[in-house]
Design a protein around this motif. Sequence first.
Motif, PDB file in Angstrom:
ATOM      1  N   LEU A 152       0.808  -1.220   0.000  1.00 10.82           N
ATOM      2  CA  LEU A 152       0.000   0.000   0.000  1.00 10.82           C
ATOM      3  C   LEU A 152       0.842   1.270   0.000  1.00 10.82           C
ATOM      4  CD1 LEU A 152      -2.655  -1.139   2.618  1.00 10.82           C
ATOM      5  CD2 LEU A 152      -2.882  -1.090   0.119  1.00 10.82           C
ATOM      6  N   LEU A 153       2.134   1.127   0.189  1.00 12.45           N
ATOM      7  CA  LEU A 153       3.043   2.270   0.216  1.00 12.45           C
ATOM      8  C   LEU A 153       4.292   1.874  -0.543  1.00 12.45           C
ATOM      9  CD1 LEU A 153       3.708   5.114   1.401  1.00 12.45           C
ATOM     10  CD2 LEU A 153       4.734   3.919   3.333  1.00 12.45           C
ATOM     11  N   ARG A 154       4.689   2.723  -1.447  1.00 11.57           N
ATOM     12  CA  ARG A 154       5.897   2.452  -2.226  1.00 11.57           C
ATOM     13  C   ARG A 154       6.910   3.551  -1.954  1.00 11.57           C
ATOM     14  NH1 ARG A 154       3.726   1.274  -8.126  1.00 11.57           N
ATOM     15  NH2 ARG A 154       5.923   1.616  -8.518  1.00 11.57           N
ATOM     16  N   VAL A 155       8.173   3.203  -2.034  1.00 13.27           N
ATOM     17  CA  VAL A 155       9.261   4.139  -1.783  1.00 13.27           C
ATOM     18  C   VAL A 155      10.080   4.259  -3.062  1.00 13.27           C
ATOM     19  CG1 VAL A 155      11.302   4.623  -0.376  1.00 13.27           C
ATOM     20  CG2 VAL A 155       9.329   3.455   0.641  1.00 13.27           C
ATOM     21  N   HIS A 156      10.281   5.497  -3.504  1.00  6.73           N
ATOM     22  CA  HIS A 156      11.057   5.730  -4.722  1.00  6.73           C
ATOM     23  C   HIS A 156      12.525   5.396  -4.484  1.00  6.73           C
ATOM     24  CE1 HIS A 156      12.909   7.923  -8.099  1.00  6.73           C
ATOM     25  NE2 HIS A 156      11.734   7.678  -8.697  1.00  6.73           N
ATOM     26  N   ARG A 157      13.167   4.868  -5.509  1.00  9.54           N
ATOM     27  CA  ARG A 157      14.570   4.446  -5.386  1.00  9.54           C
ATOM     28  C   ARG A 157      15.514   5.595  -5.017  1.00  9.54           C
ATOM     29  NH1 ARG A 157      14.530   2.133 -10.858  1.00  9.54           N
ATOM     30  NH2 ARG A 157      13.245   3.707 -11.778  1.00  9.54           N
ATOM     31  N   SER A 158      15.098   6.843  -5.237  1.00 13.21           N
ATOM     32  CA  SER A 158      15.953   7.981  -4.887  1.00 13.21           C
ATOM     33  C   SER A 158      15.996   8.232  -3.375  1.00 13.21           C
ATOM     34  CB  SER A 158      15.491   9.240  -5.614  1.00 13.21           C
ATOM     35  OG  SER A 158      14.215   9.641  -5.149  1.00 13.21           O
ATOM     36  N   CYS A 159      15.100   7.599  -2.630  1.00 11.71           N
ATOM     37  CA  CYS A 159      15.061   7.747  -1.164  1.00 11.71           C
ATOM     38  C   CYS A 159      16.026   6.748  -0.535  1.00 11.71           C
ATOM     39  CB  CYS A 159      13.643   7.540  -0.642  1.00 11.71           C
ATOM     40  SG  CYS A 159      12.451   8.712  -1.311  1.00 11.71           S
ATOM     41  N   THR A 160      17.295   6.906  -0.845  1.00 12.54           N
ATOM     42  CA  THR A 160      18.293   5.901  -0.461  1.00 12.54           C
ATOM     43  C   THR A 160      18.450   5.761   1.049  1.00 12.54           C
ATOM     44  OG1 THR A 160      20.037   7.558  -0.741  1.00 12.54           O
ATOM     45  CG2 THR A 160      19.576   6.112  -2.624  1.00 12.54           C
ATOM     46  N   GLU A 202      17.443   2.057   5.570  1.00 14.95           N
ATOM     47  CA  GLU A 202      16.963   1.876   6.939  1.00 14.95           C
ATOM     48  C   GLU A 202      15.815   0.871   7.061  1.00 14.95           C
ATOM     49  OE1 GLU A 202      15.474   4.820  10.447  1.00 14.95           O
ATOM     50  OE2 GLU A 202      16.950   5.573   9.025  1.00 14.95           O
ATOM     51  N   ILE A 203      15.071   0.655   5.998  1.00 14.55           N
ATOM     52  CA  ILE A 203      13.896  -0.217   6.052  1.00 14.55           C
ATOM     53  C   ILE A 203      14.204  -1.615   6.590  1.00 14.55           C
ATOM     54  CG2 ILE A 203      12.226  -1.459   4.612  1.00 14.55           C
ATOM     55  CD1 ILE A 203      11.786   1.143   3.100  1.00 14.55           C
ATOM     56  N   PRO A 204      15.264  -2.286   6.149  1.00 16.61           N
ATOM     57  CA  PRO A 204      15.505  -3.625   6.695  1.00 16.61           C
ATOM     58  C   PRO A 204      15.669  -3.639   8.219  1.00 16.61           C
ATOM     59  CG  PRO A 204      16.776  -3.323   4.706  1.00 16.61           C
ATOM     60  CD  PRO A 204      16.198  -1.972   5.061  1.00 16.61           C
ATOM     61  N   SER A 205      16.349  -2.657   8.782  1.00 13.01           N
ATOM     62  CA  SER A 205      16.522  -2.652  10.234  1.00 13.01           C
ATOM     63  C   SER A 205      15.208  -2.329  10.937  1.00 13.01           C
ATOM     64  CB  SER A 205      17.614  -1.666  10.656  1.00 13.01           C
ATOM     65  OG  SER A 205      17.248  -0.343  10.317  1.00 13.01           O
ATOM     66  N   LEU A 206      14.378  -1.468  10.346  1.00 11.77           N
ATOM     67  CA  LEU A 206      13.070  -1.179  10.929  1.00 11.77           C
ATOM     68  C   LEU A 206      12.169  -2.413  10.867  1.00 11.77           C
ATOM     69  CD1 LEU A 206      12.356   2.387   9.511  1.00 11.77           C
ATOM     70  CD2 LEU A 206      13.094   1.766  11.810  1.00 11.77           C
ATOM     71  N   SER A 207      12.259  -3.163   9.778  1.00 13.08           N
ATOM     72  CA  SER A 207      11.462  -4.373   9.648  1.00 13.08           C
ATOM     73  C   SER A 207      11.878  -5.416  10.670  1.00 13.08           C
ATOM     74  CB  SER A 207      11.586  -4.945   8.235  1.00 13.08           C
ATOM     75  OG  SER A 207      11.043  -4.046   7.300  1.00 13.08           O
ATOM     76  N   LEU A 208      13.174  -5.529  10.907  1.00 16.54           N
ATOM     77  CA  LEU A 208      13.648  -6.465  11.939  1.00 16.54           C
ATOM     78  C   LEU A 208      13.157  -6.050  13.313  1.00 16.54           C
ATOM     79  CD1 LEU A 208      17.312  -7.050  10.748  1.00 16.54           C
ATOM     80  CD2 LEU A 208      15.447  -8.721  10.758  1.00 16.54           C
ATOM     81  N   LEU A 209      13.160  -4.751  13.580  1.00 21.20           N
ATOM     82  CA  LEU A 209      12.666  -4.251  14.862  1.00 21.20           C
ATOM     83  C   LEU A 209      11.175  -4.535  15.007  1.00 21.20           C
ATOM     84  CD1 LEU A 209      13.009  -2.691  17.495  1.00 21.20           C
ATOM     85  CD2 LEU A 209      12.719  -0.580  16.203  1.00 21.20           C
ATOM     86  N   PRO A 213      15.047  -3.521  -0.505  1.00 17.27           N
ATOM     87  CA  PRO A 213      14.869  -2.610  -1.636  1.00 17.27           C
ATOM     88  C   PRO A 213      15.295  -3.270  -2.954  1.00 17.27           C
ATOM     89  CG  PRO A 213      16.634  -1.859  -0.179  1.00 17.27           C
ATOM     90  CD  PRO A 213      16.028  -3.068   0.448  1.00 17.27           C
ATOM     91  N   ASP A 214      14.607  -2.891  -4.028  1.00 21.12           N
ATOM     92  CA  ASP A 214      14.936  -3.439  -5.366  1.00 21.12           C
ATOM     93  C   ASP A 214      16.286  -2.965  -5.821  1.00 21.12           C
ATOM     94  OD1 ASP A 214      12.467  -4.732  -5.588  1.00 21.12           O
ATOM     95  OD2 ASP A 214      11.539  -2.831  -6.173  1.00 21.12           O
TER      96      ASP A 214
END
Length: 78
Positions: free
Chosen positions: A38-46, A51-58, A77-78
Amino acid sequence: MPAILVIASLEGHPGITRADNDVRVGIQSVSSVLGAGLLRVHRSCTGLLDEIPSLSLLAQAQVNAVSTDTKVPILHPD
């Protein structure tokens, strides 16, 4: 009561209350909407993508502490 809340109330904003600054709910919410597509993140938001993987682990650790039946996907991230 903090002064800012008193001032806001005096200025006609009586519904303002103290914030809940617990980030766990926000991390779980963002993880859920990302996992559901439901939410996508543009590849320019490096920075965010890094940070997403560490937030997902948390978020996963917090979910596991509450219920072992609920799974939060770890997003890469892709």
